[in-house]
Write an enzyme that holds these catalytic residues in place. Structure first.
Site, mmCIF file in Angstrom:
data_model
loop_
_atom_site.group_PDB
_atom_site.id
_atom_site.type_symbol
_atom_site.label_atom_id
_atom_site.label_comp_id
_atom_site.label_asym_id
_atom_site.label_seq_id
_atom_site.Cartn_x
_atom_site.Cartn_y
_atom_site.Cartn_z
ATOM 1 N N CYS A 69 0.846 -1.204 0.000
ATOM 2 C CA CYS A 69 0.000 0.000 0.000
ATOM 3 C C CYS A 69 0.878 1.249 0.000
ATOM 4 C CB CYS A 69 -0.925 -0.067 1.223
ATOM 5 S SG CYS A 69 -1.573 1.501 1.809
ATOM 6 N N CYS A 72 0.301 3.853 2.714
ATOM 7 C CA CYS A 72 0.768 3.340 4.020
ATOM 8 C C CYS A 72 2.265 3.549 4.158
ATOM 9 C CB CYS A 72 0.497 1.835 4.150
ATOM 10 S SG CYS A 72 -1.230 1.388 4.049
#
Ligand SMILES: [Zn+2]
Length: 144
Positions: A69, A72
């Protein structure tokens, strides 16, 4: 404010009982003698999650993330910086939803990153989406 606090060691998961007044004195673990605060987020897994969420008397802020991600990964430095700045008022932790799928399912994580604050074993706040360090700190302080 209570006089003593239970703190879970980030190294050996032992529950330490500590006078609240000693929080700022770089306390060490009674069992493994390592620092109870490392200035870095702690990785939680199925094996130690319940202990850290349930036994820590400090608020625990969990970043549910995944290695694939982008947002993230982009937020990771801000999260680490916030750990350095907020300890020992709060414990910051990370759950890799890719390797810890049971935890992701249990907390019904539908998008990442999702941040959740736990206090006394209960989730008291949750927010999805990446935050910068300033926003993250303000959000945590609103709830802790
Ligand atoms: Zn320890």
């Amino acid at each position: 404010m209570t006089d003593t606090l239970h703190l879970v060691c980030p190294h050996c998961d032992a529950v330490n009982r500590l006078p609240a007044a000693r929080l700022d004195d770089n306390p060490t673990c009674g069992q493994c003698r390592q620092a109870l605060f490392t200035g870095a987020p702690l990785d939680l897994t199925e094996a130690n999650f319940d202990r850290h969420i349930g036994r820590n008397e400090l608020p625990v802020v969990v970043d549910f993330w995944a290695p694939w991600c982008g947002p993230c990964r982009a937020m990771a430095p801000a999260f680490a910086q916030t750990a350095r700045e907020l300890e020992p008022a709060a414990r910051l932790a990370k759950v890799d939803t890719e390797s810890q799928q049971q935890l992701a399912a249990r907390f019904n994580i539908r998008s990442i990153p999702t941040l959740a604050i736990f206090k006394g074993g209960r989730e008291i706040a949750r927010q999805s989406g990446a935050m910068d360090a300033g926003t993250l700190k303000r959000w945590i302080k609103t709830h802790c």
